[in-house]
Design an enzyme around this catalytic site. Structure first.
Site, PDB file in Angstrom:
ATOM      1  N   GLU A   1       6.657  12.499 -15.242  1.00 40.86           N
ATOM      2  CA  GLU A   1       6.936  13.631 -14.344  1.00 40.86           C
ATOM      3  C   GLU A   1       7.367  14.913 -15.061  1.00 40.86           C
ATOM      4  O   GLU A   1       6.948  16.018 -14.674  1.00 40.86           O
ATOM      5  CB  GLU A   1       7.983  13.227 -13.303  1.00 40.86           C
ATOM      6  CG  GLU A   1       7.439  12.373 -12.174  1.00 40.86           C
ATOM      7  CD  GLU A   1       7.201  10.914 -12.567  1.00 40.86           C
ATOM      8  OE1 GLU A   1       6.522  10.187 -11.817  1.00 40.86           O
ATOM      9  OE2 GLU A   1       7.715  10.492 -13.634  1.00 40.86           O
TER      10      GLU A   1
ATOM     11  N   GLU B   1      16.449   6.725 -15.632  1.00 41.39           N
ATOM     12  CA  GLU B   1      16.064   6.627 -14.229  1.00 41.39           C
ATOM     13  C   GLU B   1      17.059   7.371 -13.337  1.00 41.39           C
ATOM     14  O   GLU B   1      16.663   8.073 -12.417  1.00 41.39           O
ATOM     15  CB  GLU B   1      15.955   5.159 -13.804  1.00 41.39           C
ATOM     16  CG  GLU B   1      14.821   4.396 -14.490  1.00 41.39           C
ATOM     17  CD  GLU B   1      13.439   4.754 -13.952  1.00 41.39           C
ATOM     18  OE1 GLU B   1      12.798   3.901 -13.334  1.00 41.39           O
ATOM     19  OE2 GLU B   1      12.993   5.906 -14.169  1.00 41.39           O
TER      20      GLU B   1
ATOM     21  N   ASP C   1       9.534  11.435  -2.805  1.00 39.11           N
ATOM     22  CA  ASP C   1       8.896  12.406  -3.690  1.00 39.11           C
ATOM     23  C   ASP C   1       7.448  12.760  -3.348  1.00 39.11           C
ATOM     24  O   ASP C   1       7.108  13.919  -3.107  1.00 39.11           O
ATOM     25  CB  ASP C   1       8.993  11.940  -5.156  1.00 39.11           C
ATOM     26  CG  ASP C   1       8.615  10.470  -5.347  1.00 39.11           C
ATOM     27  OD1 ASP C   1       8.195   9.820  -4.377  1.00 39.11           O
ATOM     28  OD2 ASP C   1       8.738   9.978  -6.482  1.00 39.11           O
TER      29      ASP C   1
ATOM     30  N   GLU D   1       0.827  -1.204   0.000  1.00 34.01           N
ATOM     31  CA  GLU D   1       0.000   0.000   0.000  1.00 34.01           C
ATOM     32  C   GLU D   1       0.856   1.246   0.000  1.00 34.01           C
ATOM     33  O   GLU D   1       0.366   2.338  -0.147  1.00 34.01           O
ATOM     34  CB  GLU D   1      -0.984  -0.058   1.163  1.00 34.01           C
ATOM     35  CG  GLU D   1      -0.751   0.739   2.408  1.00 34.01           C
ATOM     36  CD  GLU D   1       0.509   0.405   3.153  1.00 34.01           C
ATOM     37  OE1 GLU D   1       1.030  -0.707   3.032  1.00 34.01           O
ATOM     38  OE2 GLU D   1       0.999   1.284   3.868  1.00 34.01           O
TER      39      GLU D   1
END
Length: 520
Positions: free
Chosen positions: A338, A317, A224, A80
């Site tokens: 992004e 990345e 982030d 989660e």
């Protein structure tokens, strides 16, 4: 815009034809795979993008299909923290809030009730056992059927602790159940107390002992969306506590991690550089800064990131800032959104066509490098454009959506929503699912008014209070559908009928528990 639509439907139809009901499409072998638990993740993620592109018919079909087929009572482990829960809960909440615009049949109590809202609540409730910890910070993984495993590690990433407030506050405000918002806030406050003497947080924390396990501080992977949710939570909930938390972090970040408008990784206690690396996930930062009005800094940082895109035709990345090149084994570009997301925010803020050029570059790059007969493939290596057999669901949820919205500045998502009182427009969660602050206000305000009336009427009904009996009504008479507010002892409160926008308190008349509106 037409080319972006074509890109979406090539990817979306390829998923439906080759991969549904699996979670994801494998675009090189034209089949599907489950990456989380066979919840048709790509379909849930793409649902609100269908509406953004104006396809109401398919939105209605998929929303109905999901109501009939998705079941969260299965024996799978849900990480989660934080992406998966946002895919499901955020995607379902967004679809619920957009259902009216899509022309779907609504329950009388919408937006404070509805089948998609109940699904989102069910999905979120499965995650609540993760928060049952001494600190209130959640475990990183929870089994949807059995809860947290006794052998589960207490170490989780910072974003996994701090990326719940948008969805959970939305759930609480819409349903009237404060549990979700309460656990999200408790986790945020606990995390806030663990920051270092110089005001930074690390990357991974032991949620039981509150000890930092990975002490690298930065704005990228593992951290982030924590910063993102402090800002967006402050905007959506008009919450000064969240904003002041972010502003304190931002001062430390600017002081210790920013060099020449790049953001490096530093040791959280000392501030010494640990990794002079730019990660592609950090490219959300200029867009976030623009929400706060820090445009000069945002524009310069965006230019740094855009220069990397131009070098490779995508964002690797990891990118070594001193060497000006990719980092070994981190050369891939999984079609992340992004930089396009930041371009959308900055174009709205400045009107500078540089950001449209980035959008065009992204469109050309993805079409040229990643397109296959069965969709779009992640780029395994930007140096030689080798592909990977995976199309992640965020490509449809985020990358294409932000690209489309970049080129459509008049889109309704850029405007204020219905019945917004100073709350601004839609807020995108970290998976680009738009949430409407207006609905939170409508349901929350109505609950508050409801409670005030209930309190008044209970006071009036105490022994000794003078009152006439209510007028007798028979079935079918005007007012017979009005809701009773005075509850008997032990009686359960049901969600009130609500038509957004909410009427002001003064527009209601109540007589001993019966509420009449102006037109009754």
């Amino acid at each position: 815009i037409q080319r972006i639509k074509s890109m979406f439907y090539h990817a979306y139809n390829s998923y439906l034809d080759n991969a549904f009901p699996y979670d994801e499409l494998r675009p090189l072998t034209c089949d599907g795979q489950d990456t989380w638990g066979s919840f048709s993740l790509t379909l849930i993620d793409a649902l609100d993008t269908l509406l953004v592109l104006g396809n109401h018919t398919e939105f209605q079909r998929v929303a109905s299909l999901l109501q009939d087929t998705v079941d969260f009572d299965i024996d799978v482990n849900a990480s989660e923290t934080h992406v998966q829960h946002l895919n499901f809960v955020g995607g379902l909440l967004s679809a619920h809030l957009l259902a009216k615009r899509a022309g779907m049949e609504l329950e009388p109590g919408w937006p404070c009730s509805g089948p998609l809202l109940r699904m989102a609540e069910d999905a979120a409730r499965k995650l609540l056992p993760a928060f049952e910890t001494p600190t209130g910070m959640p475990y990183g993984t929870v089994n949807l059927l059995r809860g947290v495993s006794p052998t589960e590690t207490p170490v989780t990433c910072t974003a996994g602790v701090g990326t719940f407030i948008l969805e959970f506050a939305t759930l609480s405000r819409l349903t009237g159940d404060p549990t979700f918002e309460n656990v999200a806030r408790r986790a945020l406050r606990a995390l806030w107390k663990t920051r270092s003497d110089i005001g930074l947080v690390g990357n991974h924390i032991d949620i039981v002992s509150k000890k930092w396990v990975a002490q690298d501080a930065g704005i990228g992977a593992g951290v982030d969306s924590y910063f993102e949710y402090l800002v967006k939570g402050a905007v959506m909930l008009q919450d000064e506590e969240l904003l002041s938390m972010f502003q304190a972090y931002d001062r430390a970040i600017q002081n210790y991690t920013r060099f020449d408008d790049w953001y490096l990784w530093v040791q959280m206690h000392k501030g010494t550089v640990s990794m002079p690396i730019f990660q592609s996930l950090e490219a959300f930062w200029p867009g976030l800064q623009s929400l706060l009005g820090n445009l000069d800094s945002a524009v310069r940082t965006f230019q740094n990131y855009y220069s990397v895109w131009r070098q490779f035709g995508g964002l690797p990345e990891f990118y070594s800032i001193p060497q000006g090149y990719t980092v070994d084994k981190r050369e891939g570009y999984p079609l992340r959104p992004e930089l396009i997301e930041s371009a959308m925010y900055l174009f709205r803020a400045t009107g500078d066509h540089t950001y449209l050029q980035l959008g065009l570059d992204a469109l050309e790059s993805i079409e040229k490098i990643a397109k296959t007969p069965c969709g779009y493939a992640s780029v395994k290596d930007l140096r030689d454009h080798q592909l990977d057999n995976r199309m992640e669901s965020f490509f449809l949820a985020e990358t294409i959506k932000y690209l489309y919205l970049l080129f459509d500045p008049a889109h309704f998502l850029h405007e204020s929503g219905e019945c917004v009182l100073g709350a601004g427009g839609f807020i995108f969660n970290t998976e680009a699912h738009p949430l409407d602050p207006a609905a939170l206000y409508c349901c929350g305000r109505h609950d508050q008014d409801h409670q005030e009336l209930q309190d008044i009427l209970l006071t009036l009904s105490q022994p000794g209070s003078q009152s006439k009996p209510p007028p007798k009504q028979t079935e079918g008479q005007p007012g017979s559908q009005s809701e009773s507010i005075a509850l008997k002892p032990g009686e359960k409160k049901t969600p009130p009928l609500l038509s957004c926008s909410v009427q002001p308190f003064s527009a209601r008349l109540s007589i001993l528990g019966q509420v009449f509106t102006d037109n009754t």
